[in-house]
Design a protein around this motif. Structure first.
Motif, PDB file in Angstrom:
ATOM      1  N   SER A 136      14.723  38.182  35.512  1.00 21.92           N
ATOM      2  CA  SER A 136      15.392  39.402  35.044  1.00 21.92           C
ATOM      3  C   SER A 136      16.043  39.190  33.691  1.00 21.92           C
ATOM      4  O   SER A 136      16.044  40.083  32.836  1.00 21.92           O
ATOM      5  CB  SER A 136      16.441  39.852  36.064  1.00 21.92           C
ATOM      6  N   VAL A 137      16.592  37.980  33.478  1.00 21.29           N
ATOM      7  CA  VAL A 137      17.188  37.668  32.168  1.00 21.29           C
ATOM      8  C   VAL A 137      16.100  37.624  31.106  1.00 21.29           C
ATOM      9  O   VAL A 137      16.264  38.177  29.999  1.00 21.29           O
ATOM     10  CB  VAL A 137      17.958  36.337  32.227  1.00 21.29           C
ATOM     11  N   ASP A 138      14.985  36.976  31.415  1.00 19.32           N
ATOM     12  CA  ASP A 138      13.896  36.878  30.437  1.00 19.32           C
ATOM     13  C   ASP A 138      13.304  38.246  30.106  1.00 19.32           C
ATOM     14  O   ASP A 138      12.833  38.470  28.987  1.00 19.32           O
ATOM     15  CB  ASP A 138      12.802  35.944  30.961  1.00 19.32           C
ATOM     16  N   ASP A 139      13.312  39.164  31.084  1.00 19.13           N
ATOM     17  CA  ASP A 139      12.766  40.504  30.847  1.00 19.13           C
ATOM     18  C   ASP A 139      13.721  41.388  30.059  1.00 19.13           C
ATOM     19  O   ASP A 139      13.372  42.507  29.694  1.00 19.13           O
ATOM     20  CB  ASP A 139      12.431  41.189  32.171  1.00 19.13           C
ATOM     21  N   GLY A 140      14.935  40.896  29.815  1.00 21.04           N
ATOM     22  CA  GLY A 140      15.902  41.677  29.049  1.00 21.04           C
ATOM     23  C   GLY A 140      16.634  42.722  29.864  1.00 21.04           C
ATOM     24  O   GLY A 140      17.236  43.632  29.290  1.00 21.04           O
ATOM     25  N   ALA A 141      16.609  42.598  31.190  1.00 21.94           N
ATOM     26  CA  ALA A 141      17.339  43.551  32.024  1.00 21.94           C
ATOM     27  C   ALA A 141      18.840  43.389  31.791  1.00 21.94           C
ATOM     28  O   ALA A 141      19.362  42.271  31.757  1.00 21.94           O
ATOM     29  CB  ALA A 141      17.007  43.329  33.502  1.00 21.94           C
ATOM     30  N   VAL A 142      19.538  44.509  31.625  1.00 21.95           N
ATOM     31  CA  VAL A 142      20.979  44.486  31.366  1.00 21.95           C
ATOM     32  C   VAL A 142      21.682  45.211  32.502  1.00 21.95           C
ATOM     33  O   VAL A 142      21.547  46.432  32.650  1.00 21.95           O
ATOM     34  CB  VAL A 142      21.318  45.162  30.018  1.00 21.95           C
ATOM     35  N   PRO A 143      22.440  44.495  33.347  1.00 24.86           N
ATOM     36  CA  PRO A 143      23.134  45.155  34.452  1.00 24.86           C
ATOM     37  C   PRO A 143      24.333  45.954  33.958  1.00 24.86           C
ATOM     38  O   PRO A 143      24.781  45.795  32.820  1.00 24.86           O
ATOM     39  CB  PRO A 143      23.567  43.971  35.333  1.00 24.86           C
ATOM     40  N   ARG A 144      24.865  46.800  34.799  1.00 26.56           N
ATOM     41  CA  ARG A 144      26.031  47.615  34.446  1.00 26.56           C
ATOM     42  C   ARG A 144      27.275  46.734  34.426  1.00 26.56           C
ATOM     43  O   ARG A 144      27.579  46.034  35.395  1.00 26.56           O
ATOM     44  CB  ARG A 144      26.192  48.746  35.463  1.00 26.56           C
ATOM     45  N   SER A 145      27.969  46.779  33.322  1.00 26.03           N
ATOM     46  CA  SER A 145      29.184  45.973  33.170  1.00 26.03           C
ATOM     47  C   SER A 145      30.409  46.824  33.461  1.00 26.03           C
ATOM     48  O   SER A 145      30.449  48.024  33.162  1.00 26.03           O
ATOM     49  CB  SER A 145      29.275  45.397  31.750  1.00 26.03           C
ATOM     50  N   THR A 146      31.432  46.190  34.043  1.00 20.18           N
ATOM     51  CA  THR A 146      32.698  46.850  34.339  1.00 20.18           C
ATOM     52  C   THR A 146      33.834  45.894  34.007  1.00 20.18           C
ATOM     53  O   THR A 146      33.618  44.696  33.790  1.00 20.18           O
ATOM     54  CB  THR A 146      32.786  47.254  35.819  1.00 20.18           C
ATOM     55  N   LEU A 147      35.027  46.441  33.978  1.00 17.85           N
ATOM     56  CA  LEU A 147      36.202  45.602  33.771  1.00 17.85           C
ATOM     57  C   LEU A 147      36.633  45.033  35.119  1.00 17.85           C
ATOM     58  O   LEU A 147      36.924  45.782  36.060  1.00 17.85           O
ATOM     59  CB  LEU A 147      37.341  46.431  33.161  1.00 17.85           C
ATOM     60  N   LEU A 148      36.642  43.712  35.242  1.00 17.33           N
ATOM     61  CA  LEU A 148      36.941  43.062  36.512  1.00 17.33           C
ATOM     62  C   LEU A 148      37.971  41.958  36.306  1.00 17.33           C
ATOM     63  O   LEU A 148      38.271  41.550  35.170  1.00 17.33           O
ATOM     64  CB  LEU A 148      35.658  42.504  37.138  1.00 17.33           C
ATOM     65  N   ASP A 149      38.521  41.470  37.421  1.00 18.85           N
ATOM     66  CA  ASP A 149      39.496  40.376  37.387  1.00 18.85           C
ATOM     67  C   ASP A 149      38.773  39.063  37.626  1.00 18.85           C
ATOM     68  O   ASP A 149      38.324  38.781  38.745  1.00 18.85           O
ATOM     69  CB  ASP A 149      40.581  40.593  38.445  1.00 18.85           C
ATOM     70  N   LEU A 150      38.656  38.276  36.584  1.00 13.31           N
ATOM     71  CA  LEU A 150      37.970  36.998  36.710  1.00 13.31           C
ATOM     72  C   LEU A 150      38.689  36.073  37.685  1.00 13.31           C
ATOM     73  O   LEU A 150      38.048  35.348  38.450  1.00 13.31           O
ATOM     74  CB  LEU A 150      37.851  36.338  35.332  1.00 13.31           C
TER      75      LEU A 150
END
Length: 442
Positions: A277-291
């Motif tokens: 998925s990384v190699d295909d350039g897929a970009v997941p939805r990003s959110t603000l989270l608590d690391l």
């Protein structure tokens, strides 16, 4: 053909410019002579023979009654060359006039002015023959010169292009012979630093990248095959033993062994899917989270059955803008890597450093040998001597770095006096937004 057209246009412009310049020079001289003769006529100093004209010119001063008052030697005794209505400002006109025993076409400038005997009209002209002869001579030269220049230029272009195209054809032939079986072949350069030489260098660089990609693909297939072979072989052995002696088979033990092998293969397949998925350039939805919350959750998971202690006293609040699933996998992979390497302890530290959320994973194991530091994030790379407790697939750190870079961050191996120190940096806010700055204690 383009050069021929350009030379022909240049030749026409050259002839036109020459004619224009010669005519302008003649006009300027004729006008100045008209003004001079009018001044002499006004003061009564006009001579009967006008000698301030050249061999190609004529001059006449005509009185109001049409009588010639003064003339140049070449039309002395001739009647007035024209009877034009003149003004105080010089004007121009083209007509034929005598020159000794013949008639020629002249470009005349004329004007009228006062004299002691009454108004007079001054005519000064220059023959257009000189302009015509000069332009004709230039045309004859160009009729010969332009074809010669075109022929010479065509020969030079033919030789130069032939040489360049010959070098290009050689490069094409060499590249055409390269296939998947001999990607290690390279285009032979001729040492000339020009466009063709740089093309050969570029082709070699491209072949180098293709060769490296092919090698990585072969290594990837070999590593995947090797990692899948072990659990498959274990399953096969367990099932074959159970079939040989079904009455003595321990179903519970058989199920556990097969399930453990299946889980190993499942983890490997999941890792491969993440990398794909990384190699295909897929970009997941990003959110603000608590690391910090994700790190503490993964620490609790790792403590179950862990042989080493996991220290989370340095974990403090840190917002991160990324995919929760990606961050969880990053933390899990780095934590599992630390647990596998550690002798007795893994320390986790979370904080905010500028516009970055920072996670440090430090173990007290043997560390990463110097010869492996450059390849520790490569896929399927294992430091066998440093993995006494877990063989692993060699994909954990590669996945962690790929996912961090996809989120706009990075994973680095930090110099450490003992053990291994891995650092993750993730953005604290959406790109373009002002970063949050709850700076933690260092």
């Amino acid at each position: 053909m383009v050069a021929t057209v350009l030379l022909a246009v240049g030749a026409v412009l050259l002839v036109s410019t020459l004619e224009s310049r010669l005519t302008d020079a003649s006009d300027q001289l004729s006008r100045s002579r008209v003004v001079d003769l009018l001044d002499l006529a006004r003061t009564g100093d006009l001579p009967s023979e006008l000698r301030n004209v050249d061999d190609n010119g004529v001059a006449q001063v005509v009185g109001s009654d049409g009588e010639v008052v003064a003339a140049s030697p070449n039309i002395d005794g001739r009647p007035a060359v024209a009877d034009l209505e003149a003004g105080a400002s010089p004007r121009t006109s083209t007509f034929r006039a005598p020159d000794d025993a013949e008639m020629e076409t002249y470009r005349f400038w004329y004007a009228s002015g006062p004299s002691p005997e009454g108004p007079v009209t001054v005519y000064v002209g220059n023959s257009l023959e000189s302009v015509t002869e000069a332009s004709a001579a230039l045309r004859r030269s160009l009729w010969i010169g332009v074809p010669c220049v075109v022929a010479a230029l065509a020969l030079v272009i033919w030789l130069l292009l032939g040489r360049a195209l010959g070098r290009l054809d050689r490069i094409r032939a060499e590249v055409d012979r390269i296939s998947a079986e001999n990607l290690d072949s390279r285009v032979a350069g001729d040492g000339v630093d020009d466009e063709v030489g740089r093309l050969a260098a570029t082709m070699n660089a491209m072949l180098e990248r293709l060769d490296a990609a092919a090698r990585r693909q072969r290594d990837f297939i070999a590593d995947v095959s090797h990692d899948l072979q072990s659990p498959l072989a274990a399953q096969r052995v367990a099932v074959e033993l159970a079939l040989l002696q079904p009455e003595q088979a321990d179903v519970q033990r058989l199920g556990s062994e097969v399930l453990a092998s299946a889980e190993t293969m499942e983890r490997l397949v999941q890792d491969l899917l993440v990398l794909a998925s990384v190699d295909d350039g897929a970009v997941p939805r990003s959110t603000l989270l608590d690391l910090d919350e994700l790190v503490l959750e993964e620490a609790v998971r790792s403590r179950l059955g862990a042989r080493v202690s996991i220290d989370t006293t340095e974990v403090s609040g840190a917002p991160a803008y990324a995919s929760a699933d990606d961050v969880r996998r990053i933390v899990r992979n780095l934590l599992d890597n630390g647990v596998a390497h550690a002798s007795s302890r893994v320390c986790l530290a979370v904080g905010v450093d500028g516009g970055w959320a920072r996670l440090d994973v430090v173990d007290d194991g043997p560390g990463v040998p110097a010869e492996h530091r450059d390849r520790v994030f490569d896929r399927f790379h294992r430091v066998e001597a440093a993995r006494p407790h877990d063989s692993g697939s060699g994909l954990g750190l590669a996945i962690a770095r790929s996912l961090a870079e996809r989120a706009g961050g990075r994973v680095d191996l930090v110099d450490s006096p003992a053990g291994a120190h891995l650092r993750v940096l993730l953005p604290t806010s959406r790109p373009g937004a002002a970063p949050l700055r709850p700076r933690p204690p260092r």
